[in-house]
Design an enzyme around this catalytic site. Structure first.
Site, PDB file in Angstrom:
ATOM      1  N   LYS A 183     -12.228  49.392  22.714  1.00 44.28           N
ATOM      2  CA  LYS A 183     -12.071  48.065  22.143  1.00 44.28           C
ATOM      3  C   LYS A 183     -10.594  47.723  22.353  1.00 44.28           C
ATOM      4  CE  LYS A 183     -11.646  44.730  18.890  1.00 44.28           C
ATOM      5  NZ  LYS A 183     -10.363  44.045  18.545  1.00 44.28           N
ATOM      6  N   GLY A 240      -3.735  52.120  13.827  1.00 45.72           N
ATOM      7  CA  GLY A 240      -3.497  50.789  13.278  1.00 45.72           C
ATOM      8  C   GLY A 240      -3.265  50.834  11.782  1.00 45.72           C
ATOM      9  N   SER A 241      -3.606  49.768  11.108  1.00 45.58           N
ATOM     10  CA  SER A 241      -3.318  49.637   9.686  1.00 45.58           C
ATOM     11  C   SER A 241      -4.264  50.486   8.838  1.00 45.58           C
ATOM     12  CB  SER A 241      -3.446  48.176   9.252  1.00 45.58           C
ATOM     13  OG  SER A 241      -4.808  47.770   9.267  1.00 45.58           O
ATOM     14  N   ARG A 242      -3.833  50.765   7.626  1.00 42.26           N
ATOM     15  CA  ARG A 242      -4.670  51.528   6.704  1.00 42.26           C
ATOM     16  C   ARG A 242      -5.938  50.757   6.359  1.00 42.26           C
ATOM     17  NH1 ARG A 242      -2.736  54.296   1.029  1.00 42.26           N
ATOM     18  NH2 ARG A 242      -0.798  54.385   2.224  1.00 42.26           N
ATOM     19  N   GLY A 245      -8.330  50.975   9.330  1.00 40.32           N
ATOM     20  CA  GLY A 245      -8.833  52.335   9.498  1.00 40.32           C
ATOM     21  C   GLY A 245      -9.856  52.708   8.445  1.00 40.32           C
ATOM     22  N   GLU A 264      -5.267  57.044  12.758  1.00 39.32           N
ATOM     23  CA  GLU A 264      -3.854  57.153  12.379  1.00 39.32           C
ATOM     24  C   GLU A 264      -3.472  55.834  11.737  1.00 39.32           C
ATOM     25  OE1 GLU A 264       0.293  56.492  14.387  1.00 39.32           O
ATOM     26  OE2 GLU A 264      -0.937  57.878  15.563  1.00 39.32           O
ATOM     27  N   CYS A 301       5.142  54.412  14.723  1.00 39.83           N
ATOM     28  CA  CYS A 301       4.473  55.020  13.575  1.00 39.83           C
ATOM     29  C   CYS A 301       5.304  56.154  12.987  1.00 39.83           C
ATOM     30  CB  CYS A 301       3.086  55.520  13.969  1.00 39.83           C
ATOM     31  SG  CYS A 301       3.025  56.306  15.573  1.00 39.83           S
ATOM     32  N   GLU A 392       4.557  51.830   3.339  1.00 38.92           N
ATOM     33  CA  GLU A 392       5.057  51.464   4.660  1.00 38.92           C
ATOM     34  C   GLU A 392       5.223  49.954   4.794  1.00 38.92           C
ATOM     35  OE1 GLU A 392       3.951  52.302   9.352  1.00 38.92           O
ATOM     36  OE2 GLU A 392       2.322  52.111   7.895  1.00 38.92           O
TER      37      GLU A 392
END
Length: 509
Positions: A183, A240-242, A245, A264, A301, A392
């Site tokens: 993707k 990517g972002s929490r 994810g 991650e 990151c 973060e």
């Protein structure tokens, strides 16, 4: 190469009526051409094709898969400067940075090819039969690891090459014998298409089965959800972002057959300045810290988003040096307008937090979507009472936490979340303190750094790029290094098999 904006479902190119365009962040302008938007039906077709290719691909000799990876590397290099020019337009990243990232992309493909030729990636174990063992004979037992099946890979915004279409996740999955459906990230679709063309060319050159690779583009989160939900997909790799994810993980866990998501997501990468190192080199450390913090406009990151140190003259000197260095750093262009907007909001949120002081900002400028660095400070007591200020902020923002002593430092370390990295700056005089901290640090991060900085991830067999939640959804894994293949392999034991039915790696002769 011509960028068409089409989807790649295996070797077939597909156009759709719905489309979107990439944005040149530096100029705040759309870039041609329009890119087709994949729907759930396209995701289903790509997944079905990947499944049809799976058994043939996984049963190929490992040397043939190694040749495929090396052919991808060669084809990417053959694209030439066109790839770098498009990536620079879509990401705002400097040409030198992208040249290095291309080298990393090619290097990790070749690293996995080398790993395949070493043969130990299968994890072979053989326990010969003991027919006369009492009271129960032992059967012949032989173990190897096999590919799990097609893998959905999500391209990352901050690495348009090394963590994208042919990045580390794709390389590891293909090396393991798993077809890949990517993707693509909507921020750099043209870059992604050029790389996809290179992969398809390499697949044809090495006679890989159709369906070993597909690329789907689109801005809608539903496309990613459809990929993860598809029963043909057996694992997911995401950077990517929490929030994103965890959303993908929720979909994967709700399937009739749940699958692993290796995401991650979030890390502030604490840097510990131990007392003697701080007193001996405060000015130098302050300058180096800012250089690491602002590298790539802080969009790594592994960015050092948190500094922990004991109060005193050394810390004051470090902060003064950091403030001076930060004032000379002009904002660089951030990857996308959305990332720039989220960064500004994050800085404003932290600045409003009780107990937090804004120490400095980077130089001001009129750069469009410029990420102006921000340095904050707080006390350990305030940090411990408000977990949000330790979160973060993706970009060149960082927090210095003043600790009254070792006990308070330990309390802060115990509270922080799982991390990709933790860094120690120390001298021999700090060894005893470092030894006392080490058991906590090992529990908190996947990579521990001494007298360095966390930015810059070496692509080598021993590297770990992972960590306890929320750095990743599975702290037992890594997305960099040769162990990254292990995410896409599972063990199978063959009991009492005749030699002729065993795979070659398990046969007696």
């Amino acid at each position: 190469m011509t960028i068409s904006g089409e989807l790649f479902i295996g070797e077939e190119r597909v156009s759709t009526e719905e489309s979107f365009r990439a944005v040149n962040t530096t100029l705040a302008q759309c870039i041609e051409p329009a890119f087709s938007t994949a729907a759930a039906t396209h995701a289903a077709a790509a997944c079905e094709l990947a499944w049809s290719a799976f058994d043939r691909f996984r049963n190929l000799d490992a040397g043939l898969r190694a040749g495929f990876l090396e052919a991808i590397a060669a084809q990417i290099l053959a694209v030439g400067d066109e790839l770098l020019i498009r990536a620079q337009a879509e990401s705002g990243l400097a040409s030198a940075r992208l040249t290095g990232e291309r080298a990393r992309t090619v290097g990790q493909l070749r690293m996995f090819a080398d790993e395949l030729r070493r043969s130990d990636w299968e994890g072979v174990r053989i326990d010969p039969a003991i027919p006369d063992r009492q009271p129960v004979p032992r059967p012949d037992l032989r173990l190897r690891r096999i590919p799990v099946g097609p893998v959905a890979v999500f391209g990352a915004s901050n690495f348009p090459l090394a963590f994208s279409v042919a990045g580390g996740d794709t390389a590891a999955a293909l090396a393991a014998g798993c077809p890949v459906v990517v993707k693509g990230h909507p921020a750099h679709p043209g870059t992604g298409e050029l790389v996809a063309q290179a992969i398809i060319a390499a697949a044809r050159e090495t006679n890989m089965p159709n369906g070993v690779f597909s690329l789907l583009n689109g801005r809608d989160n539903a496309l990613g959800g459809a990929l993860v939900a598809n029963s043909r997909i057996k694992a997911v790799a995401f950077t990517g972002s929490r929030a994103a994810g965890l959303a993908l993980t929720k979909i994967a866990n709700a399937r009739a057959e749940p699958i692993p998501v290796y995401a991650e997501m979030s890390s502030v990468n604490p840097v510990l300045l131990l007392p003697t190192a701080l007193s001996d080199g405060a000015k130098r450390l302050g300058r180096e810290y800012v250089a690491s913090l602002t590298l790539g406009v802080g969009q790594f990151c592994t960015n050092p988003g948190l500094v922990l140190a004991q109060e005193g003259a050394g810390l004051d000197c470090f902060i003064a040096a950091a403030i001076g260095a930060l004032a000379r750093v002009a904002p660089g262009v951030m990857l996308t307008p959305g990332i720039h907007r989220a960064y500004q909001q994050g800085v404003e949120r932290v600045a409003r937090s009780p107990g937090v002081s804004l120490l400095a900002r980077g130089a001001d400028s009129d750069v469009v979507h410029g990420g102006r660095a921000a340095l904050f400070a707080t006390s350990a007591a305030a940090f411990l009472s408000n977990a949000e200020i330790g979160g973060e902020v993706f970009g060149p923002a960082s927090m210095v936490v003043r600790c009254a002593g070792e006990a308070e430092l330990l309390r802060v370390l115990e509270q922080i979340e799982g991390q990709l990295t933790v860094t120690l700056h120390m001298t021999d005089s700090d060894l005893d303190l470092a030894a006392r901290l080490l058991p906590v640090l090992e529990r908190k991060a996947g990579r521990l750094v001494v007298n360095g900085w966390p930015t810059g991830v070496e692509v080598s067999p021993a590297m770990v790029h992972g960590g306890p939640f929320p750095a990743t959804t599975d702290g037992r894994s890594s997305s960099v290094g040769t162990i990254a293949m292990e995410r896409f392999l599972r063990p199978v034991c063959y009991q009492g098999f005749p030699d002729v039915l065993l795979p070659k790696s398990l046969r007696t002769r």
